[in-house]
Design a protein around this motif. Sequence first.
Motif, short mmCIF file in Angstrom:
data_model
loop_
_atom_site.label_atom_id
_atom_site.label_comp_id
_atom_site.label_asym_id
_atom_site.label_seq_id
_atom_site.Cartn_x
_atom_site.Cartn_y
_atom_site.Cartn_z
N ASP A 431 0.82 -1.20 0.00
CA ASP A 431 0.00 0.00 0.00
C ASP A 431 0.86 1.26 0.00
OD1 ASP A 431 0.04 0.70 3.27
OD2 ASP A 431 0.22 -1.41 2.77
N THR A 436 0.93 0.12 -10.74
CA THR A 436 -0.07 0.15 -11.81
C THR A 436 -0.37 -1.29 -12.24
OG1 THR A 436 1.69 0.47 -13.44
CG2 THR A 436 0.56 2.44 -12.61
N HIS A 457 -3.84 -0.89 -0.92
CA HIS A 457 -4.59 0.36 -0.98
C HIS A 457 -3.69 1.54 -1.34
CE1 HIS A 457 -3.26 1.04 3.28
NE2 HIS A 457 -3.34 2.29 2.93
N ASN A 459 -2.91 2.94 -4.40
CA ASN A 459 -2.03 2.80 -5.55
C ASN A 459 -2.78 3.27 -6.79
OD1 ASN A 459 0.73 1.41 -5.03
ND2 ASN A 459 -0.67 0.30 -3.68
N GLU A 460 -2.28 2.93 -7.96
CA GLU A 460 -2.93 3.30 -9.23
C GLU A 460 -3.36 2.06 -9.99
OE1 GLU A 460 -3.61 6.39 -10.05
OE2 GLU A 460 -2.61 7.22 -8.29
N LEU A 461 -3.71 1.02 -9.26
CA LEU A 461 -4.13 -0.24 -9.87
C LEU A 461 -5.51 -0.07 -10.51
CD1 LEU A 461 -3.03 -2.53 -6.92
CD2 LEU A 461 -1.83 -2.23 -9.10
N SER A 462 -5.79 -0.87 -11.53
CA SER A 462 -7.05 -0.71 -12.26
C SER A 462 -7.49 -2.06 -12.82
CB SER A 462 -6.88 0.32 -13.38
OG SER A 462 -5.87 -0.09 -14.28
N ASN A 483 -8.14 2.64 -5.35
CA ASN A 483 -7.54 2.31 -6.63
C ASN A 483 -8.58 2.62 -7.71
OD1 ASN A 483 -4.72 0.98 -6.40
ND2 ASN A 483 -5.86 0.08 -4.70
N ASN A 507 -13.34 2.83 -5.02
CA ASN A 507 -13.10 2.28 -6.34
C ASN A 507 -14.32 2.58 -7.20
OD1 ASN A 507 -10.45 0.60 -6.59
ND2 ASN A 507 -11.22 0.08 -4.55
#
Length: 875
Positions: A431, A436, A457, A459-462, A483, A507
């Motif tokens: 976190d 990404t 938690h 981050n820039e994850l998608s 995210n 989200n």
Amino acid sequence: MTGLGKLEYLDLGVNQFERGIPASWTTLSSLRYLDLSNNKLSGPFPDKDMTGLRKLEHLDLSGNQFEGGIPASWTSLSSLQYLDLSFNKLRGPFPGKGLSGLPELRELWLQSNNLNCSLSQTLGSLPKIEHIDLSESHLIGSIPQLAFSDLTSLQHIDLSKNNLVGNIPPQIFSNLSSLQHIDLSENFLEGSIHMTTFSNLTSLNFLCLSRNFFHGMFPLSSLANLSKLQELILSDNNQLGMETNFHFSAPLLQLRVLALSSCSISMNFLNDGNFFSSQEKLEVLDLSNNNLSGSLPNWFITNHTKLSFLKLRNNTLTGNIHQMLTQPISSVQGLDLSMNNISGFLPSNLGWILPNLMCLNLSVNHLEGNLPPSFDNMSRLEIIDLASNQLSGKIPSHLGSNLPSLNYLKLSNNKLQGAIPITPPPMTYLDGNKLTGTLPNNWSSTSWIDRWHLDVHDNELSGTLPTSIWKFRLWEILIIRRNHFYGHIPSLICDQESLLLLDLSYNNFSGTIPNCSTPLRLYYLNLGHNAFQGTIPHNFVDASMLVSLNAKSNQFFGDLPSWIGDLESIRILLLSKNHFKGPIPTQICRLQHVHILDLSKNELSGSIPPCFGNLGDRNWTEELSMQDAFWTTAQSKVELSSINIEDASIRILVIGDWEVEITFDLEEVEFSTKGNTYTFKRQLLSWMVGINLSLNMLVGEIPSEIGNLIMFKALNFSNNKIAGPIPVTLSNLKQIESLDLSHNLLNGSIPQQLTQLKFLEVFSVAYNMLSGCTPERKDQFGTFDADSYEGNVDLHGPPLDKSCLHISGHQNSPNGEEEAGGDDNSVDVIIFYAISAASFVLFYWVTVFVMHFNQRGQRLCSNLEKRIMGSIITR
């Protein structure tokens, strides 16, 4: 027991036997060994003649529910050598008549009882005793000077985890040359430690005095001749220092373990080459939580060739990590330098310097640069914690797969980029970075750990969550908030039998929540700030287990479910910013442990249930804690001792051979109070106790029962259609700090009794239909400005204006008594009318005078005179 006269060995341990011991057991005249441990036996010991058991040597009655004391008849057990009565409910005194005169007794185990007594002045009636364990037995009082003076064969004494007070008598162990093990930890012992207390114990191997209140300087020189002492544990004595002004001319003392964490150790002790250079066998050194500053001496690690675990956590050490790690140190298996001011880049050849490292904790420092590629060569590595540094670059994609022993990876709060490793270890915390991509698609376990954690938690994850993450059934903690994930939550989530904490907040998830055939046994559920629709099904989660439920800022609709009353353990319930409608169900009044209840910004109607006065526990006598609301569980190699939802800390006591502390940064709680929306960190939730019903369509009156919420600190009922008077009972809210009743239809006067609220910081009744005088400007009410009262046309008095006028000539107080100064108000009214009449006459004649100066004015004046005269004649 008849017909067993020749029986010598009887083991009935670990069964389900109940009640007491039958009297016939005393007829087993040949019995030498008897084990009845870990059953459900209860009651007092039978006070029978024990001469029939004169051959008994071993008696184990531990792990039962025996009560009372030890009968005097037990003195007949003349051959008894081993006696284990631990883990029962026995009471003192100790040793008592039943343990006196046992001439052959060598081992006595009484830990985890309820003796509730002090130690006897002497235990000399046990001449051959070698081992005494009285830990966790509720011993009280001080340690007598002569308590052990006659026990010349004593080798092991454990008095830890009791309530002993006072000093350690200087001569208490003076005659015990055979003593090998002393544990006095976790008591309330205090004072300084005398030079002679342990100096003659030449057989001593283990000495533990941790978690007491000793002070002064520990006389380390008094141990110089104790050649057999291997473990010295003095941790958690905050005012205890170590003397350094001595020399070891002959280093007989060769410690293997030295634990001095949370003491008062300065850098002088660390720089004392005389002592540390003499410790050639030192394997474990813990100096964490002290006053150590400056750089760590280069020789400190390299000179101790047998050092396997070094813990210097939470000091103010400085310097470059390269200066500390310059040469290969094959002995080191655990290194903890966390919470210091160490800087620099991690050595690229770290795997060569520390080839056998199993535990590495360098968190909360100032490290920078990339993760060293040599991590891949450290095959024994089990734990990596580099959180809260300034590391950058990418995480090696095969970090988990190339380290088969890695079970714990914490890289939180750095500047790492790129994707998550393909095969994360069982406990992964990434976190607070800039990662990404999406989550890995292949989740499987080859580890012995059967409880998995994933925290990614902030981050820039998608993307969507892979189906495999829901098919993987070992999740215990899953945090993916803040995210850019989207998609629906599949019904596969219902198979998560071990899941305890789920945070999907912030989200773009949508759709409905699955209805599970077997509810999830969650303690913490955060669905906030998404686009979920529909209702929250009753069978999605076991309501009785939930401690925190956050579903705010979604698109849930319909009535508030009646099962909300089944949230018997709930502390935090956030349902604001949805489309819930209808009345507030009365079942909600069963929430006896709620801290924060937020139903604001919905479409709720009806009145506030009078039973709202039953919310919370009015018997709170200390800060509310949610620590006991989570779990205690133990696995074969992992022990999870506690989780605290306020600071969200989970302490993993053991991972393999290592102790690790894990802290989850759970989502902060937003709550509107004191006229603003505040964000409360989990550590502050024990302070905040409040209700927010604002921005709904509630009607009716404020129930007088609201005055029963005496422990609540914030109430917000603003922006509704609540009518009627303000209840006088609100003056019972002695802890209230914020009371917002603005933008409603309240009428009547403001109860003067509200000035008794001594902690009130924010008060607003603005934009209602209140009348009469504002409360007297004293105490907290002297701090409120006009904004607190504006928008009430018939409300007068400071700080709105300087007078308080009433057409009736007087104002009744809330108690119905006439206000003082009623006559003065009547005079004011007469003066008011007189001034008004004079002003009218003056205006009239000025108008007449002006109009006579022009022709048109004369005509208008004539017409005006006729109308006025006609009106007068008509009357």
